[in-house]
Design a protein around this motif. Structure first.
Motif, PDB file in Angstrom:
ATOM      1  N   SER A  72       0.715  -1.268   0.073  1.00 56.47           N
ATOM      2  CA  SER A  72      -0.086   0.166   0.005  1.00 56.47           C
ATOM      3  C   SER A  72       0.747   1.253  -0.021  1.00 56.47           C
ATOM      4  O   SER A  72       2.017   1.257   0.409  1.00 56.47           O
ATOM      5  N   HIS A  73       0.312   2.472  -0.474  1.00 60.10           N
ATOM      6  CA  HIS A  73       0.981   3.563  -0.555  1.00 60.10           C
ATOM      7  C   HIS A  73       1.369   4.106   0.832  1.00 60.10           C
ATOM      8  O   HIS A  73       0.663   3.910   1.954  1.00 60.10           O
ATOM      9  N   GLU A  74       2.512   4.602   1.038  1.00 59.07           N
ATOM     10  CA  GLU A  74       3.069   4.953   2.325  1.00 59.07           C
ATOM     11  C   GLU A  74       3.281   6.475   2.160  1.00 59.07           C
ATOM     12  O   GLU A  74       4.005   6.496   1.213  1.00 59.07           O
ATOM     13  N   SER A  75       2.950   7.237   3.030  1.00 59.00           N
ATOM     14  CA  SER A  75       3.193   8.709   2.942  1.00 59.00           C
ATOM     15  C   SER A  75       4.679   9.000   3.184  1.00 59.00           C
ATOM     16  O   SER A  75       5.372   8.559   4.018  1.00 59.00           O
ATOM     17  N   PRO A  76       5.576   9.704   2.287  1.00 56.57           N
ATOM     18  CA  PRO A  76       6.709  10.162   2.348  1.00 56.57           C
ATOM     19  C   PRO A  76       7.364  11.040   3.525  1.00 56.57           C
ATOM     20  O   PRO A  76       8.348  11.040   3.744  1.00 56.57           O
ATOM     21  N   TYR A  77       6.067  11.505   3.912  1.00 57.11           N
ATOM     22  CA  TYR A  77       6.437  12.447   5.087  1.00 57.11           C
ATOM     23  C   TYR A  77       5.880  12.009   6.361  1.00 57.11           C
ATOM     24  O   TYR A  77       4.892  11.302   6.572  1.00 57.11           O
ATOM     25  N   ARG A  78       6.711  12.562   7.614  1.00 57.82           N
ATOM     26  CA  ARG A  78       6.385  11.893   8.945  1.00 57.82           C
ATOM     27  C   ARG A  78       5.234  12.524   9.329  1.00 57.82           C
ATOM     28  O   ARG A  78       4.476  11.949  10.120  1.00 57.82           O
ATOM     29  N   ASN A  79       5.229  13.820   9.262  1.00 54.29           N
ATOM     30  CA  ASN A  79       3.947  14.630   9.687  1.00 54.29           C
ATOM     31  C   ASN A  79       3.925  16.022   8.897  1.00 54.29           C
ATOM     32  O   ASN A  79       4.729  16.282   7.809  1.00 54.29           O
ATOM     33  N   LEU A  80       2.665  16.793   9.357  1.00 55.15           N
ATOM     34  CA  LEU A  80       2.810  17.793   8.591  1.00 55.15           C
ATOM     35  C   LEU A  80       3.909  18.825   8.626  1.00 55.15           C
ATOM     36  O   LEU A  80       4.216  19.451   7.376  1.00 55.15           O
ATOM     37  N   LYS A  81       4.559  18.901   9.488  1.00 57.56           N
ATOM     38  CA  LYS A  81       5.709  19.941   9.559  1.00 57.56           C
ATOM     39  C   LYS A  81       6.938  19.340   8.733  1.00 57.56           C
ATOM     40  O   LYS A  81       7.471  20.245   7.973  1.00 57.56           O
ATOM     41  N   SER A  82       7.226  18.188   8.616  1.00 62.88           N
ATOM     42  CA  SER A  82       8.272  17.536   7.554  1.00 62.88           C
ATOM     43  C   SER A  82       7.530  17.715   6.084  1.00 62.88           C
ATOM     44  O   SER A  82       8.516  17.798   5.001  1.00 62.88           O
ATOM     45  N   ARG A  83       6.303  17.709   5.862  1.00 61.71           N
ATOM     46  CA  ARG A  83       5.521  18.074   4.506  1.00 61.71           C
ATOM     47  C   ARG A  83       5.741  19.256   4.054  1.00 61.71           C
ATOM     48  O   ARG A  83       6.197  19.725   3.100  1.00 61.71           O
ATOM     49  N   ILE A  84       5.552  20.329   5.088  1.00 59.42           N
ATOM     50  CA  ILE A  84       5.762  21.626   4.749  1.00 59.42           C
ATOM     51  C   ILE A  84       7.303  21.989   4.697  1.00 59.42           C
ATOM     52  O   ILE A  84       7.572  22.832   3.447  1.00 59.42           O
ATOM     53  N   LYS A  85       8.203  21.309   5.014  1.00 55.36           N
ATOM     54  CA  LYS A  85       9.642  21.427   4.687  1.00 55.36           C
ATOM     55  C   LYS A  85      10.181  20.471   3.883  1.00 55.36           C
ATOM     56  O   LYS A  85      11.392  20.664   3.332  1.00 55.36           O
ATOM     57  N   ARG A  86       9.104  19.761   3.287  1.00 54.62           N
ATOM     58  CA  ARG A  86       9.744  18.664   2.180  1.00 54.62           C
ATOM     59  C   ARG A  86      10.698  17.894   2.398  1.00 54.62           C
ATOM     60  O   ARG A  86      11.660  17.609   1.689  1.00 54.62           O
ATOM     61  N   GLN A  87      10.653  17.351   3.612  1.00 52.12           N
ATOM     62  CA  GLN A  87      11.736  16.598   4.526  1.00 52.12           C
ATOM     63  C   GLN A  87      11.192  15.076   4.249  1.00 52.12           C
ATOM     64  O   GLN A  87      10.346  14.918   5.252  1.00 52.12           O
ATOM     65  N   LYS A  88      11.698  14.420   3.122  1.00 49.52           N
ATOM     66  CA  LYS A  88      10.796  13.079   3.070  1.00 49.52           C
ATOM     67  C   LYS A  88      11.552  11.938   3.801  1.00 49.52           C
ATOM     68  O   LYS A  88      12.823  12.428   4.163  1.00 49.52           O
ATOM     69  N   LYS A  89      11.006  11.000   4.579  1.00 42.15           N
ATOM     70  CA  LYS A  89      11.622  10.078   4.992  1.00 42.15           C
ATOM     71  C   LYS A  89      12.318   9.001   4.164  1.00 42.15           C
ATOM     72  O   LYS A  89      11.793   8.726   3.028  1.00 42.15           O
ATOM     73  N   ARG A  90      13.086   8.142   4.669  1.00 39.38           N
ATOM     74  CA  ARG A  90      13.671   7.127   3.606  1.00 39.38           C
ATOM     75  C   ARG A  90      12.736   5.884   3.862  1.00 39.38           C
ATOM     76  O   ARG A  90      12.418   5.520   5.005  1.00 39.38           O
ATOM     77  N   MET A  91      12.228   5.677   2.896  1.00 38.67           N
ATOM     78  CA  MET A  91      11.152   4.510   2.700  1.00 38.67           C
ATOM     79  C   MET A  91      11.979   3.186   2.916  1.00 38.67           C
ATOM     80  O   MET A  91      11.839   2.253   2.031  1.00 38.67           O
ATOM     81  N   LEU A  92      12.267   2.888   3.859  1.00 37.20           N
ATOM     82  CA  LEU A  92      13.007   1.543   4.350  1.00 37.20           C
ATOM     83  C   LEU A  92      12.534   0.909   5.443  1.00 37.20           C
ATOM     84  O   LEU A  92      12.165   1.471   6.439  1.00 37.20           O
TER      85      LEU A  92
END
Length: 206
Positions: A42-62
Motif C-alpha cells: 500500500s501507498h506510504e506517505s513519504p512525510y512523517r508529519n505535517l511539519k516535515s511535509r511543509i519543509k519537504r523533508q521526506k523520510k527514507r522508505m526503508l
C-alpha cells in the motif's frame, strides 16, 4: 434521437467492457494476468508529519527506518517469505524488479526486499540496474568505496565483481551506479554482465 441513443449505448458498452477487464481486487491480478501475486504494498506517505511535509523533508522508505509504518514493514516481510519459498522450490536465484513506467516504486520494492532477505542472514547482492539513475547508495545511506561506481567503469576491462562492496553490519552486498548512462539495456544484455551474474549465483544466496 436514434443517433444519440446509439452513441449512448456504445459508450455504455465501452464502460462495461472496461470495468469487466480492469483489475479491482487482489484476486483479479492472478486471474486476469495469469500470474502469482506475492503481495500488495500500500501507498506510504513519504512525510512523517505535517511539519516535515511543509519543509519537504521526506523520510527514507526503508523497513529499517522506525518512521515507516508497521503495515509497510510486515507486507514486505510477507513478500520476502513467499519469494524465498518459491525461489528455493524452483531453484531461482535472480530476481528482477521492473515496471512499465517511471516512479512506480521499483527501487523501493527492490531495496526493501533485499534488506528483508538480508535480515534472514541470506547473502544478497542488490544491483542498481537502471544506469540512468544514481540514487541507490544515497537511499541506503552508504558511502561507495573509491573506484567502485558502476558508471565509472563501463567499457573498461575491470571485473564487475571487484566493484561489489558489502553494506556495513549486514549480509547485503551492493553494485551501485555513480554516473548517469543512457545505455543500461546494452550493458545488462552484455556477455560481461551475463558472466558476472553466473559467478554471483555461486557466491550469493540471491
Amino acid at each position: 434521437g436514434f443517433m444519440a441513443g446509439a452513441l449512448a449505448m456504445i459508450a455504455l458498452l465501452g464502460v462495461m467492457s472496461y470495468l469487466k477487464d480492469s483489475v479491482k481486487s487482489e484476486e483479479d491480478v492472478e486471474e486476469k494476468l495469469d500470474t502469482t501475486l506475492f503481495g500488495v504494498l500500500s501507498h506510504e506517505s513519504p512525510y512523517r508529519n505535517l511539519k516535515s511535509r511543509i519543509k519537504r523533508q521526506k523520510k527514507r522508505m526503508l523497513i529499517t527506518e522506525p518512521s515507516v509504518s508497521f503495515g509497510f514493514v510486515e507486507t514486505v516481510k510477507k513478500m520476502r517469505t513467499k519469494l524465498l519459498y518459491k525461489s528455493s522450490k524452483d531453484g531461482d536465484k535472480v530476481l528482477l524488479v521492473t515496471s512499465t513506467a517511471k516512479c512506480e516504486g521499483k527501487t523501493t520494492v527492490a531495496v526493501n526486499l533485499a534488506l528483508a532477505m538480508a535480515q534472514r542472514k541470506k547473502k544478497i547482492l542488490l544491483i542498481e540496474g537502471d544506469l540512468r539513475k544514481t540514487g541507490l547508495a544515497e537511499l541506503l545511506g552508504v558511502t561507495v568505496p573509491k573506484g567502485a561506481g558502476l558508471g565509472d567503469n563501463l567499457g573498461q576491462q575491470k571485473k564487475l565483481e571487484s566493484l561489489v562492496f558489502q553494506m556495513e553490519g549486514s549480509s547485503l552486498y551492493l553494485l551501485t551506479n555513480n554516473v548517469s548512462h543512457t545505455r543500461s539495456t546494452e550493458f545488462l544484455a552484455s556477455k560481461q554482465f551475463e558472466a558476472f551474474l553466473e559467478k554471483m549465483k555461486q557466491e550469493m544466496d540471491y
